[in-house]
Design an enzyme around this catalytic site. Sequence first.
Site, PDB file in Angstrom:
ATOM      1  CG  ASP A 193      -8.736   4.800  -7.069  1.00  0.00           C
ATOM      2  OD1 ASP A 193      -7.851   4.258  -6.375  1.00  0.00           O
ATOM      3  OD2 ASP A 193      -9.482   5.716  -6.650  1.00  0.00           O
ATOM      4  CG  HIS A 367      -9.538   6.573  -3.106  1.00  0.00           C
ATOM      5  ND1 HIS A 367      -8.877   6.865  -4.275  1.00  0.00           N
ATOM      6  CD2 HIS A 367      -9.005   7.384  -2.162  1.00  0.00           C
ATOM      7  CE1 HIS A 367      -7.969   7.800  -4.051  1.00  0.00           C
ATOM      8  NE2 HIS A 367      -8.028   8.135  -2.775  1.00  0.00           N
TER       9      HIS A 367
END
Length: 553
Positions: A193, A367
């Site tokens: 990610d 994130h």
Amino acid sequence: MAEPVRLTFLGGLGEIGRNCACLEVDGRILIIDCGLMFPDLSMPGVDLVLPDFSWLRENADRVEACVLTHGHEDHVGALSYLLRDLSFPIYGSTLTLGLARSRIDEQGLLDRTELIPVLDGERRWIGPFDVEFIPVAHSVPHGFAIAIHTPQGVILHSGDWKIDLTPVDGRRTDLARIGTIATTEGVRLLLADSTNAEEPGHTVSEREVGTVLRGLFAANRRQRMVVACFASHLHRIQEVADAAIESDRVIATLGRSMAKNVALGRQLGLLRIPDANLRDIEQIGDLPPERVCVICTGSQGEPMSALALMAAGENRWIKLSAGDTVILSSHAIPGNEHSVGRVIDGIHRLGADVIHSGLAPVHVSGHAKQGEIKTLLAIARPEYFIPVHGEFRHLTHHSRLAMEMGLPDDRILLCEDGDVVAITDEGIDFAGEVPAGYLYVDGIVGDVGRGVLRDRRVLAEEGVVIVVVTVDARTGEVVAGPEVITRGWVYAPEAESLLEEARKVITISLEDAAAQGSPDFDTLRRNVRQAAGRFVHERTRRRPMIVPVVMEV
Ligand SMILES: [Zn+2]
Ligand SMILES: [Zn+2]
């Protein structure tokens, strides 16, 4: 020599959204996530953007299954479109499947799939794929990283993740398991990610938001509290509920997806809100403000959402006033700042108070930031690395981080949508491309296409001028018209003389054409378009769409 493995990226590498990767082992295809993207301002009228599924459709008979990392729309939202053409089972956590299910159900496609729940840490065979589901922390519960043990070694996909050492549900990213894989089998390829690859430091624990929310509830004891957040962010909803219950309030949800997800979360035991503290929104009108907490959707300023309607004074149940404090427990996604700003303005205008992430730490990212990204690279120690889930700049920064962590640059592949990579005994390298453009969805139409969007942009920015004229088919002489109709170029009732001039100019050009011999239909159309276009531009310096309608008698 071990059999080669291939990986094809259909989306998510070059944009935030429509995440979709396809792994090939032994001739079979495993789809990893199948997400959609929300349109930006350059796509007027578009509802959704999907991956181009033509490669998958061509290889439909080879598709084994889809595995889902988590339940966000950018990872599950395109399934209800792909399932129209293909039929395959879907694996994911119970919550992920619950979130994915409703869209598939809405489209009446549940009979084209089987939803198969998997548990934290579970490892199972899916056709020729040996798949392991590793828990990760994220802004929706029960996300997974996915490790696929292939003939070419372990491919580890991080999913959307972060390190939260004190998560609300106690379920941490299982770095220990990733470390074990690294020290036993080794990680051949890491896909990770990139969303926050430009952000230094570490993301703050979700639990901190809970502390801030409790403080705000205490500081606004006499107020009615309205909190907007993502409907899938069950951890956040739990924290809001806890703050509400602690300050002796009842909780009502507002917004369809909020009501649905709160029900789903409670049913799965992921949300702890006692029945006694929940009320229907219709039942809170009589309660004093200090007894009420409303949890609603619309934290991104979406025009028809519960919060936007409240801000416009148009919500049926909640009329905001000085007695209300509204918390936007969110951060505007790039592109949404303007809509969010307008909603905040509207709430202020009604006299209510607004607290957003610019004023108080009422939101944290889901994130991993640079510190966590480096931690994962240090623990996984991949032989090869491909940054995924991000715009090109995020992917670039992510690959720089990998280099900083000692990965040689020939072991880092900066892939984009459509790239195919082959994983062989010799190494990992690019091995071709497949179609991976944007598929625009408007209503139920599959693909709106670039041409339509170009037209819409012209119409939006310059307007349209329609010229209707009837000519004699033999001589080319004008029989009726020309009629000049416009929308969005000039306001016709106030520009009669300009339109009259336009009619004259077009008439002259048609007469010229007729004088040069009987012109054909296409020539007449071209003449009308050129004459009208030139006139419009000379007189107003604008370039609206010119639509010539030539009829012959
Ligand atoms: Zn995502
Ligand atoms: Zn996500």
